[in-house]
Structures are given as structure tokens and as C-alpha cells.
Design an enzyme around this catalytic site. Structure first.
Site: not given
Lengths: 371, 395
Positions: B128, B130, B245, B381-382
Site C-alpha cells: 500500500g 501509491s 526493490e 525510470n525518470e
């Protein structure tokens, strides 16, 4: 699994990088590359004294018994300082072909290579042949005990500095046929050798070379040179990948440093996200190129070694171009000048991208080796 | 410089291969081709439980908590070999995320209560993090937890919650101090999904599958003992988890296995009467992709060897996430291209094992669409590029 260098390898790197820092500054480089000779011959003698010309050669021929990793270390430092001296044609290609052939010629020449007493250039490219080593119009015929060479070679890097040429020629078979390719040693001062010398990208010099009934000494077995040639070219490519990585490291450092100091709109340009992401892409390309170079060097001689070298050459060419073009872009106008070193590193990387086969050529070779 | 593994590591590889040979016949075939499989909760758990029985389900956990306590090299060998053999991965939410957080920051009661059930697969966890208003800017999350005696009352919403429909528990970042700076008012709370006031609503994503969910909390009572670590220190634990992660090694081995399946497809598919793989354009794209993948494999090995030597690998490993996800996406793209028209049927309208064209074509378009997520999740990725710019390049 260990990617660390041995103590000797670190020593080699340290002594070379210290020498280059002290005696091979960019200011010096600009002076001697602009001189008529295009190089400062004192460096080659110093390289011999530092032991780096002997480092990858076998001990029985005056070498220090190293191998590809030693060449990798040397070439990475060369790339960092944009060195023009012909280590790869002399030590890796010349040394490699002679080691492979063995015999009297190896006994005669290898100690001279290790001692810095000879400089070799590799004359393989021909106008029609592009990257195919077997596509040869140059021929050699046996006449009495020796061979006689006829033909033309293109863009022989380092030839103006060399005393001896290594020349590929056909002794039999049809054009492009694998059989019938031979390699020769030719004195540059020999009869019938004509040269047209010129400057090449990034401070290098090259010649187009013609042979007319020129006497030549055969290296290895007649007509069976393609296989050893391919093997030695793999070593040469792997060494040049290390050179590219040295150049990339320099561009990366120069660019991030510039982005931290150059101010526009009241702040360092490195604070702009669009440039940050561009530099991160450069960094990722740098890391991937480093990996490709290591892969190529560590897999030399394995059954899938040639395939790994081609994969590395293709991928690293793309990464290097990405880094170099971004380095110029982020430096802006000053990056376009020949005053700053950035443009010369860019050109060295573009030269290395083409040398011994473009990325496309090596992707085709990869696919061919699959079948 | 040495590419070889030690005799002990090679012996370990043999042990892994032995286990795989034994386990493979017990697994449903569809687990071997993730791009084609539609997996149920039980499908996921078959492999999990086989590994649990063997004592291998938590490679990185300490022995004291039931883990295998493998070295980073052993973990690499294990993940590489199971990818090569076409075996699935275990899901990360319990084993790779909340488990390590509880081990590092939880109290003894929490360790005793939760860790064994994560290992056995009895508890399915979901993440939990985002919220509709907190994606890349995770610290702006608003899901509120108010302390009321011996429990918290949680109200708010989480979203993109992967496989929450199967979950028994959710670990949540909740706001416990709205007055503090965004990062300083967050806590890490473990919530029973059966609690009254929780609603799970599936979100169908581009491949047509309900892989993620919205999770709504309407005055959900959570015992205070389910707080991990200290109140308002949740951001520290969240960052710890995100680093875990990100640095997951051996993702290249998954792309390697997918590339092998792609090559098999390109050999079977025809173009102008010859195998597609012989087409110079296709062969060229395939070789370019593989060359990038080979470089990535070596980048992984370089990071692995640093970690194995005990060197701290920091944000450099973010490049594995960026480059790894991009390659994953390219493999999926080329696989979709390889099957031509048979990429067009909507496989979700067919039965589980049904295909319109050849079996290998099933699900490939879905896989391509699904994997667009790889450059979005786990810190887009940004965001990874922001991290590298700051932490590695010092910009």
C-alpha cells in the site's frame, strides 16, 4: 567471480597513468600532433622502459608474460590521454600474429617489439573490401625462396611512423574466399613500396600504401591466415574497446564538471533536469560500455569469444557515440572547437567505432556465428 | 580478473539444478512461460510452497528467521538458474519487501506473528504505497491514520495495488502527522485485509487483466501493535524497502530466458518461405537487442562481484532498474512483432489455454502492453535518473 586487477596490473596502470599525467598533457598533445612528424618518439622509448610494450608478450620472447588484461589496462590509460602511439598494431596485432605463427620470425621480431625497437602498422583494408578481411585484391606470389607482393592498401593507421608493415594478401583462392589468405611482414623501405601519408581523426596519422613487386616475408602458414587473423582481430578489438572506455571516462568527467561550473539563467546548467537526465543516460552508456569491454576481454579464446567480441563492439560503438555526442551538446559552442579536448575524444571514439568493423558489421557477424 | 565461480559455488549450482529437475514435473507447464500464463493465486503458491519445503523460499533472510541466508553470489546463481529453466519467480511483496522491513525494524512479537506465515505462503501480502495523488511524489501521500487509544483509525485510498484481490495483509504508508514536513509524518502500518471498512476494486490494465487494484479505507481500525518501528519514521523504512526493490539482481536472466523463447519463435515463424530469424532486418534487431542484454549481464556481474566482496553498492544499482526494464520491454516488443498478425487477437476473450494462432503467439501482445509498467513501477525510470543524477553524478 572477481573483477579486480592483480597487483602487477595495478602497478602497470599506476606507473603508466603517472607517466601520462606528467609527460602527455593535452597541451603537449596539441603541439606534437600538429608537428610535421605528428608524434613525439621519446614516448615510445619510455613505454618500452615502463615495460608496457613487453607486458602482454610471452617471457621466452622478451615479454613479461601477461595477456589481454594487460593490453586492456594499457589501452584504457591510452584512451584517457588520447595517446597516438601504435600499441595495438605493434604489440597486439603484430605480436599476436607472430606469437601464433612462432618460428624464426617470431624469435627475431618479438623481442624487438618488447624492447620498443620496432613499430608496426597493419595494412589490411582495401578500397573494395570494407570490413571483410578476406576481400583482397592484393596478391602475393612465391618467387624463388621469397614472396613478391602487388596491390594497394587503404588508410593504414600509424603507417607514417612504422618501420615495418604487416600486410594481408591473397596467395590463392577467389576474392572473398576464406582459403588463400596469407599475412606478410614487409620492410617499409623495401623495393616497390609507395606511400601517401596524411592526418587522420584525433591526432592519428595514416597512409595509403602501394606495393609493386615488393619482397615480403610470410608469417605463419601460406593460405591459412584467415583464422588466426580473426583471432588476433578479436584481441585488437577488445583492446580498442578498453581505449574507448578510457576516452568515455574522460568525456564523462569533463561533462559533469562543466555542468557544475557553467552557469546560465543564474544557475549551474547541471541543475536543469533535462541535462541531468541526459548525463544519466551518458552514465548508463558508460557503465554498459565498460561491461562490454570487460566481456570482450574476458571471453577472448572461449568458444563463444568471437561472438562476445562482436556483441561488445556493436553495443559499445553505440554507447560511445551516445556519450560523445551528448558531451559536445552539453558543452555547447565551446564543444565545437578544436581548442577543447572534448572534440578530439569524440573523434577518437568515432574512429574506433569504424575501426575493425562498424557496429552493423559486427551485428551481422553475431547473427552469422549463430547459424 | 576471473569469470569463474568457486568450486563451492559450482557445487551449489549443481544442488540448485538437482532441485529444479525434481521440482519441474510438479509444476503446471504454464508457469514456464510467463508471457503466456494467466496465473491464479494457487498457481503462484505451488512454486512458493515447493521452495518453502526445501527451505529456499527466502534466500536473503537470516537463518534465525527461517531464511536460507545465502551469499549474494548464491542468490545470483539461484535466480539465474531458475530463470534459465523457465521457472517462475516468487512474488516480492512478502518475501522481498515487508519481510525484510519487519526483520530490520519490527519488534519480536511482529517477527513471530508475521514472518513464519510469509515463508509458508499462508499470508499473501500486498503493497500500500501509491495513492491517486502520490505516485512518483510518494511523500505527498495522504492516507490518514489517527491514533485512538490502542488502535489507529485509517481513512484514505491506495492504488495500483498489485494482486490485492488475493491479499490477506497490506503494508501501508500512512500519514500520522499532517503538520510535519511530508517525509517526517509518515508511518509504516500492517493492516489485515479482512478488517471492516476495506474495499478492493480491481483496475483492468492494458493487457486486459485485473492485475492491480484500488484499495479504500473507511475508518478502518488497526491495532497499534501493527505499527512497525517508530511512529513518523515510516519514510526511513520505505526507503530501505525501495532500495531492496531496486537492487534486485539477475533480472537480466529473466530477459535472457525471454530472449531464448523469442529466438525459438523466430525460427518457427516464416517470412517469404524462410525462417524469420534468417531475415537480415529481423536478425539485425535481434542481435542488437542481445548485444545490449549481454552488456547488462556483465553490468550485473560487476555489481555482484562488488557486493560479494562486501563493498557497499549504492545508487549505481539504479542503472540495473533503468537498463533492465528497457531491455525487458524491447524483448516483449520484438516477440510481438515476430508473430505478425497473430499478435492482434484479444487473448483475454479466449479460454485459458486457447489460442487463435500458434500456441507460442498467445499472450505476446498482452505481455508487450503489460510490460510498459516496468519503466513506471518501483520508482519510475525518470525518478531513477533523478536519483543517479544526484547521488552518483553529484549534480
Amino acid at each position: 567471480m572477481d573483477f579486480s586487477f592483480s597487483e602487477e596490473q595495478n602497478l602497470l596502470r599506476n606507473s603508466l597513468s603517472r607517466y601520462l599525467a606528467d609527460h602527455y598533457s593535452y597541451e603537449d598533445w596539441r603541439k606534437f600532433t600538429a608537428s610535421p612528424e605528428g608524434r613525439d618518439p621519446r614516448h615510445w622509448r619510455q613505454f618500452a622502459e615502463l615495460g608496457l610494450l613487453a607486458a602482454p608478450l610471452p617471457e621466452e620472447h622478451g615479454g613479461l608474460g601477461g595477456g589481454a588484461i594487460e593490453s586492456m589496462v594499457v589501452m584504457e590509460e591510452f584512451g584517457r590521454a588520447l595517446v597516438v602511439e601504435p600499441f595495438v598494431p605493434t604489440v597486439v596485432i603484430g605480436g599476436g600474429l607472430l606469437m601464433n605463427a612462432g618460428g624464426a620470425l617470431a624469435e627475431e621480431i618479438l623481442p624487438k617489439i618488447a624492447g620498443g625497437e620496432t613499430i608496426l602498422a597493419f595494412a589490411f583494408a582495401e578500397a573494395q573490401g570494407r570490413y571483410n578481411l578476406a576481400d583482397l585484391a592484393t596478391t602475393a606470389k612465391k618467387q624463388g625462396g621469397a614472396h613478391i607482393l602487388n596491390g594497394q592498401k587503404s588508410v593504414v593507421l600509424g603507417a607514417p611512423w612504422a618501420d615495418t608493415l604487416i600486410v594481408t594478401a591473397r596467395t590463392g583462392g577467389a576474392r572473398r574466399e576464406p582459403g588463400g589468405v596469407s599475412v606478410f611482414l614487409v620492410e617499409k623501405g623495401a623495393k616497390g613500396v609507395s606511400t601517401r601519408d596524411y592526418a587522420a581523426m584525433s591526432g592519428l596519422r595514416a597512409s595509403d600504401v602501394g606495393f609493386e613487386n615488393t619482397p615480403a616475408r610470410l608469417i605463419g602458414e601460406e593460405g591459412a591466415a584467415l583464422e588466426p587473423l580473426e583471432k588476433v582481430m578479436d584481441h585488437a578489438i577488445a583492446a580498442h574497446l578498453a581505449e574507448a572506455n578510457g576516452a568515455i571516462a574522460r568525456l564523462m568527467a569533463a561533462t559533469t564538471e562543466y555542468a557544475k561550473t557553467r552557469k546560465q539563467f543564474g544557475q549551474p546548467i547541471g541543475k536543469f533536469q533535462v541535462l541531468q537526465h541526459r548525463m544519466v543516460d551518458m552514465y548508463i552508456a558508460q557503465q554498459q560500455a565498460l561491461s562490454a569491454g570487460l566481456m570482450a576481454n574476458l571471453k577472448l579464446g572461449d568458444t563463444d569469444g568471437s561472438r562476445a567480441v562482436s556483441a561488445a563492439k556493436a553495443a559499445a560503438g553505440k554507447y560511445a557515440r551516445a556519450v560523445a555526442e551528448s558531451a559536445v551538446q552539453i558543452h555547447g559552442g565551446i564543444g565545437m572547437t578544436g581548442e577543447l579536448d572534448v572534440g578530439h575524444y569524440f573523434k577518437r571514439l568515432v574512429l574506433l567505432e569504424t575501426l575493425y568493423g562498424s557496429p552493423d558489421h559486427h551485428l551481422r557477424r553475431m547473427a552469422r556465428l549463430d547459424q | 580478473m576471473d569469470l569463474s565461480f568457486s568450486p563451492q559455488e559450482e557445487a551449489f549450482r549443481q544442488e540448485v539444478l538437482g532441485f529444479i529437475a525434481e521440482a519441474k514435473p510438479k509444476l503446471p507447464q504454464k508457469l514456464g512461460a510467463p508471457e503466456q500464463a494467466r496465473l491464479s493465486k494457487d498457481d503462484y503458491l505451488i512454486w512458493h510452497r515447493l521452495l518453502f519445503k526445501k527451505g529456499w523460499v527466502a534466500p536473503a533472510w537470516p537463518k534465525a528467521f527461517g531464511g536460507a541466508d545465502w551469499s549474494v553470489t548464491q542468490r545470483y546463481i539461484f535466480s539465474t538458474e531458475i530463470a534459465k529453466a523457465g521457472m517462475p519467480t516468487t512474488l516480492p511483496f512478502g518475501l522481498g519487501m515487508v519481510g525484510p522491513v519487519i526483520i530490520a525494524f519490527g519488534n519480536d512479537a511482529q517477527k513471530k506473528k508475521f514472518l513464519p506465515r510469509i515463508l509458508s505462503g499462508d499470508d499473501w501480502w500486498c503493497q500500500g504505497y501509491s495513492e491517486p495523488g502520490a505516485g512518483s511524489d510518494l511523500a505527498s501521500l495522504r492516507c490518514r491514520a489517527v491514533r485512538d487509544g490502542d488502535h489507529y483509525v485509517v481513512t484514505g485510498q491506495k492504488t495500483w495495488t498489485t494482486l490485492a484481490q488475493y491479499a490477506d495483509w497490506i503494508f501501508c504508508l500512512v500519514r500520522t502527522d499532517p503538520a510535519a514536513k511530508p517525509q517526517e509524518g509518515i508511518s509504516f502500518l500492517l493492516i489485515d485485509m479482512k478488517s471492516p471498512g476495506i474495499t478492493v476494486k480491481p483496475i483492468v490494465i492494458l493487457d486486459g487483466a485485473p492485475e492491480v487494484n484500488e484499495v479504500f479505507f473507511d475508518s478502518v481500525k488497526v491495532p497499534a501493535e501493527n505499527l512497525v518501528g517508530d511512529e513518523n519514521k515510516g519514510w526511513t523504512y520505505a526507503k530501505f524497502l525501495l532500495a531492496h526493490e531496486r537492487s534486485a539482481l539477475a533480472s537480466a536472466s529473466r530477459s535472457r530466458a525471454a530472449l531464448a523463447r523469442l529466438k525459438a519463435i523466430a525460427k518457427a515463424e516464416q517470412l517469404d518461405g524462410a525462417p524469420l530469424i534468417r531475415d537480415p532486418d529481423f536478425a539485425h534487431k535481434l542481435a542488437a537487442l542481445e548485444a545490449d542484454l549481454m552488456a547488462l549481464e556483465f553490468t550485473e556481474l560487476r555489481i555482484l562481484s562488488q557486493e560479494a566482496k562486501g563493498e557497499k553498492v549504492g545508487s549505481e544499482s539504479s542503472i540495473l532498474k533503468v537498463a533492465g526494464s528497457e531491455i525487458q520491454q524491447r524483448v516483449a516488443d520484438l516477440a510481438m512483432e515476430a508473430v505478425g498478425y497473430y499478435a492482434l487477437p484479444n487473448d483475454m476473450s479466449l479460454g485459458d489455454n486457447e489460442a487463435v494462432g500458434p500456441d507460442y503467439a498467445r499472450g505476446l501482445a498482452g505481455r508487450y502492453f503489460n510490460l510498459r509498467k516496468a519503466s513506471i513501477y518501483g520508482g519510475s525510470n525518470e525518478i531513477q535518473r533523478n536519483i543517479i543524477a544526484k547521488a552518483v553524478l553529484g549534480l
